[in-house]
Design an enzyme around this catalytic site. Structure first.
Site, PDB file in Angstrom:
ATOM      1  N   HIS A  84     -45.544 -24.085  12.268  1.00 15.35           N
ATOM      2  CA  HIS A  84     -46.653 -24.997  12.564  1.00 15.35           C
ATOM      3  C   HIS A  84     -46.677 -25.379  14.038  1.00 15.35           C
ATOM      4  CE1 HIS A  84     -44.032 -28.513  13.055  1.00 15.35           C
ATOM      5  NE2 HIS A  84     -43.334 -28.030  12.034  1.00 15.35           N
ATOM      6  N   HIS A  92     -41.895 -23.974   8.491  1.00 18.45           N
ATOM      7  CA  HIS A  92     -41.112 -24.796   9.413  1.00 18.45           C
ATOM      8  C   HIS A  92     -39.966 -23.962   9.988  1.00 18.45           C
ATOM      9  CE1 HIS A  92     -43.245 -28.251   7.619  1.00 18.45           C
ATOM     10  NE2 HIS A  92     -43.163 -27.517   6.533  1.00 18.45           N
TER      11      HIS A  92
END
Length: 199
Positions: free
Chosen positions: A10, A150
């Site tokens: 992200h 992540h």
């Protein structure tokens, strides 16, 4: 049949590097992060993307939405297996506080043997990630699948493909809004690229 997985971390939130966001619910992209997500989407526009999966966290959903918009993908699928590490009691704490915790220091030295308090181990993370990848491969999707997740979760996937221990996590970088590529099929898996940063 070969499936290419584009592993996307992200884009940045405003407090990246200051506190452990973990599974804190309200962490969204900051101003710079939204710009990063747009640059990332522009880079991925030239890829023929078939599916996009994202972690349930707001920052990953926002990043995935930017990619979907330029890829003409109608729906981003949410996958719990891509969720951030369950850091348990550590989630939301500033790093200056965590750095005084001996258990946190052990976690960063031997992640293969330490469990986050009230959370999971990196071996738990690797297991759920690889089970998810196996499910995608079993669907005989082929083509190109984007996984927006992540840093530590994506590192678990990369370590698995390279046959490295979870303790190898500091040996390579997975930067915000970066792209890494893995090709996988019945023959196994290999890394095609690692930590491509979009200017």
């Amino acid at each position: 049949m070969t499936t290419t997985f584009l592993l996307v971390r992200h884009a940045a939130h405003d407090r990246i590097g200051n506190f452990l966001a973990g599974r804190t619910q309200d962490v969204s992209l900051g101003i710079e992060g939204r710009k990063q997500a747009q640059r990332l989407a522009a880079r991925l526009e030239r890829e023929r993307i078939d599916l996009i999966y994202a972690s349930p966290r707001k920052r990953t959903q926002e990043t995935a939405a930017a990619i979907a918009a330029v890829s003409k993908i109608a729906e981003v699928k949410t996958a719990d297996a891509l969720d951030e590490v369950n850091f348990g009691d550590w989630s939301g704490k500033p790093f200056e506080v965590l750095n005084t915790d001996p258990q946190w220091r052990r976690w960063n030295c031997i992640r293969s043997m330490v469990r986050a308090p009230g959370g999971e181990t990196m071996l738990d993370v690797e297991r759920r990630m690889m089970e998810f990848v196996e499910q995608v491969l079993e669907q005989n999707v082929g083509g190109c699948v984007v996984l927006v997740s992540h840093a530590d979760v994506l590192k678990a996937f990369v370590c698995h493909v390279l046959g490295l221990s979870a303790d190898a996590w500091p040996r390579f970088e997975i930067a915000p809004a970066s792209i890494s590529a893995v090709a996988a099929g019945d023959w196994g898996a290999k890394i095609l690229s690692l930590n491509e940063n979009v200017p």
